[in-house]
Each structure stands twice: as structure tokens, then as C-alpha cells.
Write an enzyme that holds these catalytic residues in place. Sequence first.
Site, PDB file in Angstrom:
ATOM      1  N   LYS A   7       2.117  -3.359   7.384  1.00 13.55           N
ATOM      2  CA  LYS A   7       2.380  -3.557   5.949  1.00 13.55           C
ATOM      3  C   LYS A   7       3.834  -3.185   5.624  1.00 13.55           C
ATOM      4  O   LYS A   7       4.501  -3.870   4.826  1.00 13.55           O
ATOM      5  CB  LYS A   7       1.422  -2.714   5.102  1.00 13.55           C
ATOM      6  N   THR A  28       0.815  -1.210   0.000  1.00 16.19           N
ATOM      7  CA  THR A  28       0.000   0.000   0.000  1.00 16.19           C
ATOM      8  C   THR A  28       0.852   1.263   0.000  1.00 16.19           C
ATOM      9  O   THR A  28       1.999   1.248   0.474  1.00 16.19           O
ATOM     10  CB  THR A  28      -0.901  -0.022   1.259  1.00 16.19           C
ATOM     11  N   ASP A  29       0.253   2.362  -0.465  1.00 18.48           N
ATOM     12  CA  ASP A  29       0.946   3.653  -0.388  1.00 18.48           C
ATOM     13  C   ASP A  29       1.073   4.140   1.056  1.00 18.48           C
ATOM     14  O   ASP A  29       1.871   5.039   1.339  1.00 18.48           O
ATOM     15  CB  ASP A  29       0.238   4.715  -1.258  1.00 18.48           C
ATOM     16  N   TYR A  79      -1.938  -0.488  11.064  1.00 13.72           N
ATOM     17  CA  TYR A  79      -2.068  -1.165   9.759  1.00 13.72           C
ATOM     18  C   TYR A  79      -0.863  -0.879   8.875  1.00 13.72           C
ATOM     19  O   TYR A  79      -0.215  -1.802   8.367  1.00 13.72           O
ATOM     20  CB  TYR A  79      -3.368  -0.718   9.053  1.00 13.72           C
TER      21      TYR A  79
HETATM   22  P1  NAD Z   1      -9.773  -7.201   2.297  1.00 15.54           P
HETATM   23  O1  NAD Z   1      -9.733  -6.919   3.757  1.00 15.54           O
HETATM   24  O2  NAD Z   1     -11.018  -6.899   1.524  1.00 15.54           O
HETATM   25  O3  NAD Z   1      -9.431  -8.742   2.025  1.00 15.54           O
HETATM   26  C1  NAD Z   1      -8.416  -9.413   2.680  1.00 15.54           C
HETATM   27  C2  NAD Z   1      -8.608 -10.906   2.445  1.00 15.54           C
HETATM   28  O4  NAD Z   1      -7.540 -11.603   3.100  1.00 15.54           O
HETATM   29  C3  NAD Z   1      -9.919 -11.456   3.016  1.00 15.54           C
HETATM   30  O5  NAD Z   1     -10.532 -12.314   2.077  1.00 15.54           O
HETATM   31  C4  NAD Z   1      -9.474 -12.239   4.245  1.00 15.54           C
HETATM   32  O6  NAD Z   1     -10.322 -13.327   4.564  1.00 15.54           O
HETATM   33  C5  NAD Z   1      -8.086 -12.688   3.840  1.00 15.54           C
HETATM   34  N1  NAD Z   1      -7.206 -12.954   4.979  1.00 15.54           N
HETATM   35  C6  NAD Z   1      -7.025 -12.185   6.086  1.00 15.54           C
HETATM   36  N2  NAD Z   1      -6.149 -12.766   6.914  1.00 15.54           N
HETATM   37  C7  NAD Z   1      -5.737 -13.916   6.316  1.00 15.54           C
HETATM   38  C8  NAD Z   1      -4.827 -14.935   6.666  1.00 15.54           C
HETATM   39  N3  NAD Z   1      -4.163 -14.899   7.834  1.00 15.54           N
HETATM   40  N4  NAD Z   1      -4.641 -15.970   5.816  1.00 15.54           N
HETATM   41  C9  NAD Z   1      -5.331 -16.026   4.642  1.00 15.54           C
HETATM   42  N5  NAD Z   1      -6.220 -15.094   4.274  1.00 15.54           N
HETATM   43  C10 NAD Z   1      -6.416 -14.039   5.090  1.00 15.54           C
HETATM   44  O7  NAD Z   1      -8.521  -6.433   1.697  1.00 15.54           O
HETATM   45  P2  NAD Z   1      -8.348  -5.742   0.259  1.00 15.54           P
HETATM   46  O8  NAD Z   1      -8.835  -4.362   0.337  1.00 15.54           O
HETATM   47  O9  NAD Z   1      -8.837  -6.652  -0.761  1.00 15.54           O
HETATM   48  O10 NAD Z   1      -6.747  -5.669   0.214  1.00 15.54           O
HETATM   49  C11 NAD Z   1      -5.984  -6.746  -0.320  1.00 15.54           C
HETATM   50  C12 NAD Z   1      -4.514  -6.408  -0.212  1.00 15.54           C
HETATM   51  O11 NAD Z   1      -4.253  -5.194  -0.922  1.00 15.54           O
HETATM   52  C13 NAD Z   1      -4.034  -6.165   1.221  1.00 15.54           C
HETATM   53  O12 NAD Z   1      -2.747  -6.706   1.348  1.00 15.54           O
HETATM   54  C14 NAD Z   1      -3.998  -4.645   1.344  1.00 15.54           C
HETATM   55  O13 NAD Z   1      -3.022  -4.244   2.271  1.00 15.54           O
HETATM   56  C15 NAD Z   1      -3.612  -4.248  -0.068  1.00 15.54           C
HETATM   57  N6  NAD Z   1      -4.070  -2.936  -0.518  1.00 15.54           N
HETATM   58  C16 NAD Z   1      -5.386  -2.570  -0.391  1.00 15.54           C
HETATM   59  C17 NAD Z   1      -5.807  -1.338  -0.902  1.00 15.54           C
HETATM   60  C18 NAD Z   1      -7.251  -0.905  -0.811  1.00 15.54           C
HETATM   61  O14 NAD Z   1      -7.560   0.244  -1.152  1.00 15.54           O
HETATM   62  N7  NAD Z   1      -8.183  -1.743  -0.405  1.00 15.54           N
HETATM   63  C19 NAD Z   1      -4.887  -0.467  -1.503  1.00 15.54           C
HETATM   64  C20 NAD Z   1      -3.543  -0.882  -1.588  1.00 15.54           C
HETATM   65  C21 NAD Z   1      -3.151  -2.118  -1.109  1.00 15.54           C
HETATM   66  O1  DAU Z   2      -4.144   3.984   0.618  1.00 15.60           O
HETATM   67  C1  DAU Z   2      -4.369   2.607   0.474  1.00 15.60           C
HETATM   68  C2  DAU Z   2      -5.213   2.113   1.625  1.00 15.60           C
HETATM   69  O2  DAU Z   2      -6.535   2.564   1.378  1.00 15.60           O
HETATM   70  C3  DAU Z   2      -5.183   0.597   1.779  1.00 15.60           C
HETATM   71  O3  DAU Z   2      -3.887   0.198   2.100  1.00 15.60           O
HETATM   72  C4  DAU Z   2      -6.162   0.152   2.884  1.00 15.60           C
HETATM   73  O4  DAU Z   2      -6.198  -1.256   2.951  1.00 15.60           O
HETATM   74  C5  DAU Z   2      -7.539   0.679   2.537  1.00 15.60           C
HETATM   75  O5  DAU Z   2      -8.450   0.351   3.563  1.00 15.60           O
HETATM   76  C6  DAU Z   2      -7.493   2.193   2.348  1.00 15.60           C
HETATM   77  O6  DAU Z   2      -7.184   2.853   3.610  1.00 15.60           O
HETATM   78  P1  DAU Z   2      -7.919   4.193   4.034  1.00 15.60           P
HETATM   79  O7  DAU Z   2      -7.813   4.363   5.490  1.00 15.60           O
HETATM   80  O8  DAU Z   2      -7.488   5.333   3.182  1.00 15.60           O
HETATM   81  O9  DAU Z   2      -9.422   3.804   3.586  1.00 15.60           O
HETATM   82  P2  DAU Z   2     -10.847   4.096   4.244  1.00 15.60           P
HETATM   83  O10 DAU Z   2     -11.858   3.768   3.211  1.00 15.60           O
HETATM   84  O11 DAU Z   2     -10.979   3.491   5.595  1.00 15.60           O
HETATM   85  O12 DAU Z   2     -10.836   5.681   4.418  1.00 15.60           O
HETATM   86  C7  DAU Z   2     -10.656   6.549   3.308  1.00 15.60           C
HETATM   87  C8  DAU Z   2     -10.679   7.967   3.828  1.00 15.60           C
HETATM   88  O13 DAU Z   2     -12.016   8.276   4.279  1.00 15.60           O
HETATM   89  C9  DAU Z   2      -9.775   8.190   5.025  1.00 15.60           C
HETATM   90  O14 DAU Z   2      -9.221   9.490   4.956  1.00 15.60           O
HETATM   91  C10 DAU Z   2     -10.729   8.094   6.224  1.00 15.60           C
HETATM   92  C11 DAU Z   2     -12.038   8.625   5.669  1.00 15.60           C
HETATM   93  N1  DAU Z   2     -13.269   8.048   6.249  1.00 15.60           N
HETATM   94  C12 DAU Z   2     -13.385   6.705   6.290  1.00 15.60           C
HETATM   95  C13 DAU Z   2     -14.509   6.110   6.840  1.00 15.60           C
HETATM   96  C14 DAU Z   2     -14.643   4.604   6.905  1.00 15.60           C
HETATM   97  C15 DAU Z   2     -14.279   8.878   6.713  1.00 15.60           C
HETATM   98  O15 DAU Z   2     -14.170  10.123   6.640  1.00 15.60           O
HETATM   99  N2  DAU Z   2     -15.386   8.304   7.252  1.00 15.60           N
HETATM  100  C16 DAU Z   2     -15.546   6.950   7.346  1.00 15.60           C
HETATM  101  O16 DAU Z   2     -16.585   6.491   7.885  1.00 15.60           O
END
Ligand code: NAD
Ligand code: DAU
Length: 353
Positions: free
Chosen positions: A162, A132-133, A158
Amino acid sequence: MILVTGGAGFIGANFVLDWLASQGEAVVNLDKLTYAGNLHNLDSLRSDARHVFVQGDIGDRALLDRLLAEHRPRAIVNFAAESHVDRSIHGPEDFIQTNVVGTFRLLEAARQYWQALPATEKGAFRFLHVSTDEVYGTLAPTDPAFTEDHRVEPNSPYSASKAASDHLVRAWHHTYGLPVLTTNCSNNYGPLHFPEKLIPLMIVNALAGKSLPIYGDGMQIRDWLYVRDHCSAIRRVLEAGRLGETYNIGGWNEKPNIEIVNTVCALLDELRPRADGQSYATQITYVTDRPGHDRRYAIDARKIERELGWKPAETFDTGIRKTVQWYLDNPEWVQQVQTGAYRDWVAKQYAGA
Ligand code: NAD
Ligand code: DAU
């Protein structure tokens, strides 16, 4: 075939679906099915023999050894993680276990497997770690966007977990020669996004007539990327990335949270107007800020464009419209993920909001 971890979560499921549609190569999908994992995300693959789902933990070394010996993947793509910043603030332990210890166990299993491969397969093997960033910390308004050389300064449990996993991946390359690739991506959005994260939470709350909680002043900036663009970038890095390198992935799309929420409200006003004729934006409420909230993220994605020719296909306008439409078209999915555990989380996180 390839081994994907965390392939029942938001990005992992999108990746598996896109992979099987575009590459056709079989996938072993190892997922623990935590609250964030959802097998319904993979319903369309139920009778597809190219998809083998295994419920299990990336920290389970015996299981990993067995899966690697049995399926002999040519690559591992590691999505499995605890991914929600707010949950990491309430309870960091799971983040250390999965993101740090789990990645360590997966690296060790991969190393042993890779070292015993015949020369050609050994040369072709890849371990791609999805990160992640957020590992880079926060930016001031006029700072340049994060490059791959930016210092690592994580601010939440978190992002610290990472960053730790990224360091382990790097070390396994430099010390043992494991052929690794790391990607650091910005905020994803799109179909199958669990409604604890900003965009899907706002859509489901708006439709349910609930408040739309904005942390602090809502002027925190994120760089948003449509999830399928993230998936295509990962495929490209897996195919042609230079070993040991990290690649930033982003959408060139920085926006403050309040603008994102107003856009979601405007789309809902157009596509599913409220019965009383008022805008969904009237449901916006400002709530207590997230502790340690990073103010701004921005990704400089020039390296992946220059070296690998990858660019996002969606603009924010096209991606967010598709996303809102997907939630409107899939009320059963939304209903089915809003279990008792989900309701408990929302009550805990937004108590008093
Ligand atoms: P998510 O929380 O939706 O999904 C995570 C998945 O991993 C789930 O299916 C969960 O059951 C599984 N999991 C958790 N712990 C586990 C374990 N110990 N063994 C096997 N499986 C396990 O997450 P996401 O948003 O899909 O993110 C996926 C990856 O991408 C993560 O590594 C996250 O850090 C990274 N990432 C996410 C974002 C974002 O915006 N969502 C951005 C950049 C990077
Ligand atoms: O930047 C990449 C990351 O983006 C990933 O690594 C994470 O897994 C992913 O969850 C996401 O993290 P953020 O914390 O940025 O995502 P989130 O959707 O929780 O929040 C986005 C922005 O919105 C953040 O500035 C917090 C704000 N927010 C979030 C929630 C849930 C609110 O203002 N209200 C809310 O209820």
C-alpha cells in the site's frame, strides 16, 4: 459518472450504496471479484440503472482504456486491493500484483484519459486513492498519533504494497500533474465486513460456538472507524480536497483488541444470549501472535476536520451495536460468504489454535 474500483468489497460496496443513496450520480464499478468481492453486497442495486458492474482487473490496461473511453468518468475512486495482512504474510505475490502493479496500470490509464480531456473536464477530474494508516508503521504507547507528515515505515507485505501504491500516486501528481488525492484511514468496521477480519470473525465464531482467537496478548491497539463514516470522509475529500494532498481519516477511538472482543461478546450476551447462560467471552482463546505484528496505530484526523469540516458521526458504542445487530439480522449473508475457500483459509490460518 464516477468509476469505483473494488466496489464489491467491504468498504467499496458500502461506498457505492451510500453514494447512490446520497449523490444519485451513476457509478461504474470495476471489481475482479476475488474471494473478498461479493456481488450480493450490491443486491439492492440489481435493477438500478445508475450502477454498472464490470468484472475485471485494475491491472488490465485494455479494459481500463475501454471503460474510460466508454463511460467518461469525472473521477476514479480506487478501493481495489488485496487488504488482509495475514494473507499477505502467507502469500505476498497477489499484493504486489494488485496493490502495486494494478495501481500503476490504473494511474497510467487515468493519465492518458485525463490528458486528452477538454479543458473544463480536465480541470474537474480527480483520482482518489484509498489507503491505510498501516503505511506509517507502528507506534509506542505514548507516541503522538500519526499525522500526514509521519514517516512512512510499513512493516507487513500488505502495508509495504500500500505504501508503494501511495508513492506511485504521489509521483503521478508531481511528475505528470495528475489531479490526485490520497486518504489514509484507520481500521473500519460495520456491515458487509468479510469474516476473516477481527470484528466479523469474532461475531461469526461466537455465534457458531467456536473459539475466539486473540493473537499474542491481545493488547495491540487499533483506531476503529464505522465504515459509513469512512465513506462520508471520502466523499468530502473528493468534493473539496486539495490536489496532491493526503488526508488521514480516523475515529479518535483507540482500543486494544481484547477490549473490542469483550465488547462484541457483551453485546451478543445481551442481544442473542447463549442457551447455557454463559458469556460468549468464555470462548476467547489466546493464540500465536501474527509475525511482525504492529503494536499500535492511532490517527490524528485534525487536518480533514480543519480543512474540510469532516468528523465521524458514530461513536464506537453506537457503531459496534449497529454492526453486531447487522450480523444477527443477516445470517444468509454470513452463510453465503463462508464458502469452501473461506473454510480452507480459516483451517490454514488457525491450524492448531
Ligand atoms: P476488501 O478486501 O473487502 O475488498 C477489496 C475489493 O477489491 C474486493 O471486492 C476485490 O474483489 C477487489 N479487488 C481485488 N483485487 C482486484 C483487482 N486486481 N482488480 C479489481 N478489483 C480487485 O477490502 P476493504 O476492506 O474493502 O478495503 C478497500 C480499500 O480500503 C483497500 O484499498 C484497503 O487497503 C483500504 N483500507 C481498508 C481498511 C479496512 O479497515 N478494511 C482501512 C483503511 C484502508
Ligand atoms: O489499519 C487499517 C487496516 O485495518 C487496513 O488497512 C486493512 O486492510 C484491514 O484489514 C485492517 O488491518 P488489521 O490487520 O488491523 O485488521 P485485522 O482485522 O486483520 O486485525 C485487527 C487486529 O486484531 C490486529 O491487531 C490483529 C488482531 N487479530 C486479528 C484476527 C483476524 C486477532 O487478534 N485475531 C484474529 O483472528
